[in-house]
Design an enzyme around this catalytic site. Structure first.
Site, PDB file in Angstrom:
ATOM      1  N   GLY A 207      24.843  35.561 -42.326  1.00  0.00           N
ATOM      2  CA  GLY A 207      24.286  34.703 -41.289  1.00  0.00           C
ATOM      3  C   GLY A 207      23.714  33.430 -41.879  1.00  0.00           C
ATOM      4  N   THR A 214      16.758  38.928 -45.559  1.00  0.00           N
ATOM      5  CA  THR A 214      15.901  39.610 -46.531  1.00  0.00           C
ATOM      6  C   THR A 214      14.838  40.448 -45.818  1.00  0.00           C
ATOM      7  OG1 THR A 214      16.224  37.779 -48.079  1.00  0.00           O
ATOM      8  CG2 THR A 214      14.393  39.263 -48.519  1.00  0.00           C
ATOM      9  N   GLU A 430      15.260   4.167 -24.718  1.00  0.00           N
ATOM     10  CA  GLU A 430      14.947   5.569 -24.424  1.00  0.00           C
ATOM     11  C   GLU A 430      15.046   5.864 -22.932  1.00  0.00           C
ATOM     12  OE1 GLU A 430      14.857   7.683 -26.686  1.00  0.00           O
ATOM     13  OE2 GLU A 430      14.760   6.255 -28.339  1.00  0.00           O
ATOM     14  N   HIS A 433      18.660   6.441 -22.025  1.00  0.00           N
ATOM     15  CA  HIS A 433      19.104   7.825 -22.250  1.00  0.00           C
ATOM     16  C   HIS A 433      18.690   8.723 -21.089  1.00  0.00           C
ATOM     17  CE1 HIS A 433      20.695   7.422 -26.243  1.00  0.00           C
ATOM     18  NE2 HIS A 433      19.548   6.998 -26.774  1.00  0.00           N
TER      19      HIS A 433
END
Length: 607
Positions: A207, A214, A430, A433
């Site tokens: 993964g 661990t 911004e 967006h």
């Protein structure tokens, strides 16, 4: 687990300090003291003092005469004068009733002189050379003496030192279920033997980094209540050929002595890479280590209770012989957590943190799509640090949301000086967006807009948070994402009729999605469902490489450019139609510097 103690200084280090102190005292302190006690006088003064009866005792050396005074307070005073050819000196001393003696220097034997001047220095240099050789040997061999070269470096944790169970692992329910069988076997091996079943000799955890491989291995040992051997793959490989194989043999020998137990090899790809990769001849030391590992895994009986766990981020590079049944015959994926998994991980890491009662982990989980368990643990810790920084004794929802932004975009640059012109451009960028995202039907809702610069280099950003977890992306969603990325540059063009460098990251992200649509997702008519590239190292960034001719690669570039241009024009069209609301939103953003998703929608809906 035991805390690491600082290494002790070697004994020779303290000997050296003592020697330096003695030399300094002998060079600077003792001579000064000695000079204060012994006074130099001429020979005439000495004779005068003898005649007056002021001399008590005389010692005649070869090169000087040392005497002390017998007068009053000067009894402890010593004097020294040079030797003169004076035949009557003895008579003068007799007449004055002075005690005197002739000091005869002691002569060493020639043999002793030879020992002191030649043999002793040579022995000292040999001892120092041996000490340096031993230190170099310890550094090259990782400590120990010659007989311990082949000893395993595995750290052994007994039950009391592990302290991790499956309750400490969240968001990996499938992986825990796959490993639960190993735990059950170590607890109740009899029921498996009765039916004739054999437990897998090894399980490979694969993964992305930070997903808890661990931690899962330690949890298996903690649940099984057996010793846990932990070693990294790189610790087998040394500069001397054969050392890795010797350490593998020693590791399995120790494991069989302590059976039942679990052996965990982290980053096994360091020694388990395919033997037909790389240059001809390969790495002899690594291949010998791998061959020894394969032999040992074939040579021990899993019924004794020795289970081998290993972890890797690059399973595709491992040797096929290592993955065949009878060795690592069980592969356990440890993937990035989903929405429910992220929420559970946040709750596990927040156990030891004092939180306000209104903290919503679901919102944080939705805002951290694609985050690993390590990332989420870092977010909780950053939130706790922020609460302490602001003098609070509990972590608030705002602390956690700000920590998400800190992990994603870095810390706020509060002292950054930005001109009003640039601030205005950033604000329109911004809002562009956010407005483009809000006007599309397949975009995630806007969660936050800010123009506060960050340490990552971002001068502002727009955060979108999906209301639910999505595992598939449709063609419409991909195109809407690209269009949203184009919204910032489109706002600059619509309002200022110019472009800036602020869209560099937007261009990179949009191009990546557009190219994936063409080469991997089969979302274009030109190439239909043709495979055009392969993905390498899926768990480490997913680098891709084209598997087509140069002519086809040029056609791919044309199709990608066509998608980007179409989305760019769509973003400009949306903003042209909503220019008034674009101005209004920008005005609010400049005043407040940060707008929440609720505030954004209220302004957008005219409330």
């Amino acid at each position: 687990m035991k805390a690491m103690k600082p290494p002790k200084k070697p004994l020779l280090f303290y000997y050296g300090i003592i020697l330096v102190v003695i030399l300094l005292l002998n060079s600077f302190i003792f001579p000064v003291i000695f000079q204060k006690q012994v006074k130099e006088v001429d020979y005439g003064t000495f004779l005068t003092m003898v005649e007056k009866g002021d001399v008590q005792k005389v010692e005649i050396e070869d090169h000087y005469i040392l005497f002390n005074s017998a007068a009053g307070n000067n009894k402890d005073s010593y004097y020294r004068t040079g030797v003169v050819d004076d035949p009557k000196l003895v008579d003068r001393l007799h007449e004055a009733d002075v005690q005197f003696t002739k000091v005869i220097p002691r002569e060493n034997s020639p043999f002793l002189n030879f020992i002191l001047t030649w043999i002793l220095p040579l022995l000292i240099f040999i001892a120092i050379g041996q000490w340096f050789a031993k230190k170099m040997q310890n550094k090259m061999m990782g400590g120990g003496n010659t007989l311990s070269f082949g000893k395993s470096k595995a750290k052994v944790y007994v039950e009391a030192k592990i302290g991790v169970t499956f309750a400490d692992v969240a968001g990996q329910d499938e992986a825990k279920e796959a490993l639960q069988e190993i735990v059950d076997f170590l607890h109740n091996p009899k029921k498996y033997k009765e039916i004739g079943a054999k437990i897998p000799k090894g399980a490979l955890l694969v993964g992305p980094p930070g997903t808890g491989k661990t931690l899962l291995a330690k949890a298996v040992a903690g649940e099984s209540k057996v010793p846990f051997f932990s070693i990294s793959g790189s610790e087998f490989v040394e500069m001397f050929v054969g050392m890795g194989a010797a350490r593998v043999r020693d590791l399995f020998k120790q494991a069989q002595e302590k059976a039942p137990c679990i052996v965990f090899i982290d980053e096994i790809d360091a020694i388990g890479k395919s033997r037909n990769s790389g240059m001809a001849g390969g790495n002899d030391e690594r291949e010998q280590t791998l061959n020894q590992l394969l032999t040992e895994m074939d040579g021990f009986d899993a019924d004794k209770g020795v289970v081998i766990l290993a972890a890797s981020n690059r399973p595709e590079t491992l040797d096929k012989a290592l993955l065949r049944p009878g060795r690592f015959d069980r592969r356990v994926p440890v993937e990035l957590p989903d929405l429910a998994g992220r929420e559970a991980i946040l709750q596990v890491h927040a156990r030891q943190v004092k939180l306000e009662t209104d903290v919503d982990f679901n919102l944080i989980a939705r805002a951290t799509s694609g985050a690993s368990g390590a990332d989420l643990a870092n977010i909780i810790n950053e939130g706790a640090l922020r609460a302490v920084r602001f003098g609070r004794d509990r972590v608030t929802q705002n602390d956690l949301e700000e920590s998400v932004e800190t992990v994603i975009a870095g810390y706020q640059r509060k002292n950054a000086v930005i001109s009003m012109k640039d601030k205005l451009t950033i604000s329109y960028h911004e809002v562009g967006h956010a407005l483009v995202a809000a006007k599309q039907s397949h975009s995630a809702p806007v969660h936050k807009i800010t123009i506060i610069p960050r340490t990552s280099g971002a001068l502002g950003y727009t955060m979108q948070v999906d209301e639910r977890e999505t595992v598939l992306m449709s063609k419409e969603q991909a195109l809407d994402k690209i269009t949203t990325f184009m919204g910032g540059r489109a706002a600059e063009e619509v309002i200022f009729n110019t472009v800036t460098s602020g869209a560099s990251n937007d261009i990179e992200q949009a191009t990546k999605i557009a190219r994936a649509m063409v080469t991997r997702y089969g979302m274009t008519e030109e190439f239909d469902m043709m495979a055009l590239e392969t993905v390498n190292n899926a768990y480490l960034g997913g680098d891709s490489s084209l598997i087509v001719s140069a002519e086809t690669a040029a056609k791919i570039d044309d199709v990608v450019l066509k998608i980007i241009k179409t989305c760019h024009q769509k973003a400009i069209h949306i903003l042209e139609e909503n220019k008034d609301i674009l101005h209004e939103l920008t005005k609010y953003l400049i005043e407040k510097e940060t707008l929440s998703g609720e505030e954004f929608m209220q302004i957008l809906e005219g409330q």
